[in-house]
Write a protein that holds these residues in place. Structure first.
Motif, short mmCIF file in Angstrom:
data_model
loop_
_atom_site.label_atom_id
_atom_site.label_comp_id
_atom_site.label_asym_id
_atom_site.label_seq_id
_atom_site.Cartn_x
_atom_site.Cartn_y
_atom_site.Cartn_z
N VAL A 128 0.90 -1.17 -0.05
CA VAL A 128 -0.08 0.00 0.20
C VAL A 128 0.87 1.36 -0.45
N VAL A 129 0.59 2.05 -0.88
CA VAL A 129 1.44 3.62 -1.12
C VAL A 129 0.72 4.50 -0.69
N GLY A 130 1.02 5.41 0.10
CA GLY A 130 0.18 6.42 0.75
C GLY A 130 0.20 7.54 -0.38
N ARG A 131 -0.59 8.45 -0.13
CA ARG A 131 -0.79 9.83 -0.96
C ARG A 131 0.60 10.47 -1.09
N ASP A 132 1.40 10.54 -0.26
CA ASP A 132 3.02 10.87 -0.27
C ASP A 132 3.78 10.04 -1.05
N PHE A 179 2.26 0.31 3.90
CA PHE A 179 1.97 -1.23 4.39
C PHE A 179 2.42 -2.29 3.45
N VAL A 180 2.96 -3.41 4.01
CA VAL A 180 3.35 -4.71 3.21
C VAL A 180 2.69 -5.72 3.56
N LEU A 229 -4.61 -11.03 2.01
CA LEU A 229 -4.96 -9.81 2.51
C LEU A 229 -6.46 -9.99 2.82
N THR A 230 -6.77 -9.59 4.17
CA THR A 230 -8.45 -9.77 4.22
C THR A 230 -8.99 -8.35 4.04
N LEU A 231 -10.30 -8.22 3.87
CA LEU A 231 -10.80 -7.05 3.52
C LEU A 231 -10.77 -6.23 4.92
N SER A 232 -11.12 -6.64 5.97
CA SER A 232 -10.84 -5.80 7.13
C SER A 232 -9.60 -5.43 7.63
N ALA A 252 -7.34 -4.81 5.35
CA ALA A 252 -7.14 -3.69 4.01
C ALA A 252 -7.75 -2.56 4.78
N GLU A 253 -8.91 -2.73 5.03
CA GLU A 253 -9.83 -1.26 5.50
C GLU A 253 -8.99 -0.58 6.47
N ARG A 254 -8.60 -1.22 7.72
CA ARG A 254 -7.82 -0.74 8.59
C ARG A 254 -6.61 0.06 8.02
N VAL A 255 -5.79 -0.63 7.19
CA VAL A 255 -4.67 0.34 6.56
C VAL A 255 -5.19 1.28 5.85
N VAL A 256 -5.96 1.18 5.04
CA VAL A 256 -6.39 2.41 3.93
C VAL A 256 -6.99 3.64 4.78
#
Lengths: 181, 190
Positions: free
Chosen positions: B162-166, B171-172, B177-180, B182-186
Motif C-alpha cells: 500500500v502506497v500512501g498519498r505521499d 504497508f506490506v 490480505l483480508t478486507l478488514s 485492508a480497510e484498517r490500513v487504508v
C-alpha cells in the motif's frame, strides 16, 4: 442472583484489568504498537506465519542414474507442494543433447482448483526422470534447466523458480533413452 | 474484609498478568533477534515502510502501457497475483470490494499479474464478475521484476503493497490480505 452476577463479572473484570496493565507493558517491552504486539506475542496474529525461502521450501538436486537418464529431485518442506503440470526442463548450450518426455512418479496428491480443475501435486519429495538423448556419443556433459512452481498449504504460492545443473554423463552411445525407474 | 481480600487478589493477579506479558514479549524479542531457526527465513519487510514507491511501466489488458506515477496522489494498493495462484484468486473479491468502498475517497487498487496477458484476459472473461481496477500483465518475468523492486525477493504470492498519498510505502502484506485488514490500513491513509 446478585451473587451469581458478581461471580460472573469477576473474571471479566480481572481480564480487563490484566489487559490494561499488560498493554503498557507490551509497549514498553517492544516500543511498538501495543495491541498488535501483545496480540502477536500471545500467538494470535496472522503475521506469525512463516514464509520459507524458495530454496528451503523446495530443495533441488539432480544426478545421473545411468548413461541415458538424469533424475531431478526435490525435497519439499512440510505442508508445501509442487504442481506436476508446472515442471519444465530444457537442455542449455548444446544442440546435440535432447531431453525425452519427463517421467513423473505415479500418484501424487490431487487438489481441486476452482479455476483449473483437478491438479496433481507432490508433497514431501518428488523425483522426475529425464531421458537424455545424445545425438553424439562423444558428449560427456549436459547442462539442464529445471523450472517448477509450488505453493504452501498456509495459503500462499511462489512464482516459478529455475535451477540450472551441469552433470557429467557416463560413457556410452546411448541414443535411445533408458527406461525410467 | 472479603472486599479487601478481593482487592488484594485482583492486584496480585494483575501484577502476575503484567509480568507474564512482559516475559512473553521479552522471549519473543530474544527469539526474533538471536535464536531464529536457520532454516526458517522470515522475510523482513519492515525496511520498506516509508520508502518512496519504485517506478514501473507495465501494459494493461489492452496492451496500453500504464505507469505507477499515473496513480500518484491516490492511496494505491498494488497487488501482485497470478491466475494459477489460488490464494490470490481467493483474495480478489476483497480487493474489488475495497475499490468499490473507497474508490471515491481516493483509493486505487492496481493488480500486477505475474502471468501471460492472454491468460489474465481469459481468466477475467471466465470470471463473470467485473474487476473494477486496472490489471497489468506482461508475462512472468516483468511482473516478477516489479515485485522484487517492491521488496518481494522470494516471489511470494499474493503480495500487496500500500502506497500512501505521499508516494511512500505505508504497508506490506505477504500472503493473503483480508478486507478488514485492508480497510484498517487504508482508512488511516485516506
Amino acid at each position: 442472583m446478585p451473587v451469581r452476577y458478581q461471580h460472573a463479572s469477576c473474571p471479566r473484570a480481572l481480564a480487563l484489568g490484566a489487559l490494561l496493565i499488560a498493554l503498557p507493558a507490551a509497549g514498553l517491552a517492544e516500543g511498538g504498537t501495543t495491541v498488535a504486539s501483545l496480540w502477536q506475542a500471545l500467538g494470535f496474529s496472522k503475521s506469525e506465519q512463516t514464509f520459507l525461502e524458495p530454496d528451503k521450501a523446495f530443495v533441488f538436486s539432480a544426478d545421473v542414474i545411468d548413461a541415458g537418464t538424469v533424475v531431478a529431485r526435490w525435497q519439499i518442506a512440510k505442508d508445501y507442494y509442487l504442481y506436476r503440470d508446472k515442471f519444465s526442463f530444457r537442455v542449455l548450450d548444446d544442440a546435440k543433447v535432447k531431453l525425452g518426455e519427463p517421467v513423473f512418479p505415479p500418484g501424487g496428491a490431487v487438489k481441486q482448483d476452482e479455476y483449473f480443475g483437478v491438479m496433481v501435486v507432490y508433497f514431501d519429495h518428488v523425483d522426475v526422470a529425464l531421458p537424455i538423448i545424445r545425438q553424439d556419443p562423444a558428449i560427456k556433459r549436459v547442462k539442464i534447466e529445471a523450472t517448477y512452481q509450488g505453493c504452501a498449504e498456509a495459503g500462499f504460492c511462489y512464482s516459478p523458480m529455475n535451477k540450472t545443473v551441469e552433470l557429467d554423463l557416463p560413457p556410452g552411445d546411448a541414443v535411445a533413452p533408458a527406461a525410467a525407474k | 474484609m472479603p472486599r479487601v481480600r478481593l482487592a488484594v487478589l485482583v492486584v496480585v493477579l494483575l501484577g502476575i498478568a503484567a509480568l507474564a506479558a512482559g516475559w512473553l514479549l521479552y522471549q519473543r524479542s530474544v527469539r526474533d533477534l538471536s535464536d531464529q531457526d536457520p532454516d526458517v527465513q522470515a522475510i523482513d519487510t519492515s525496511g520498506l515502510i516509508g520508502r518512496p514507491r519504485p517506478d514501473f511501466t507495465l501494459p494493461d489488458l489492452d496492451g496500453v502501457p500504464r505507469q505507477a506515477a499515473s496513480w500518484d496522489g491516490s492511496v494505491t494498493v498494488v497487488n501482485f497475483w497470478a491466475t494459477w495462484c489460488e490464494p490470490c484468486r481467493r483474495e480478489m473479491p476483497a480487493l474489488v470490494e475495497l475499490q468499490k468502498r473507497y474508490g471515491s475517497k481516493g483509493l486505487q487498487v492496481v493488480g500486477i499479474a505475474l502471468d501471460d496477458r492472454q491468460a489474465v484476459r481469459r481468466f477475467v472473461a471466465d470470471l463473470g464478475t467485473a474487476i473494477d481496477y486496472p490489471l497489468l500483465a506482461d508475462g512472468e518475468a516483468p511482473g516478477i521484476e516489479v515485485a522484487k523492486q517492491y521488496g518481494n525477493s522470494f516471489g511470494i504470492l499474493p503480495y500487496t503493497v500500500v502506497v500512501g498519498r505521499d508516494r511512500r510505502i505505508a504497508f506490506v502484506q505477504l500472503g493473503e490480505l483480508t478486507l478488514s485488514q485492508a480497510e484498517r490500513v487504508v482508512r488511516g491513509l485516506l
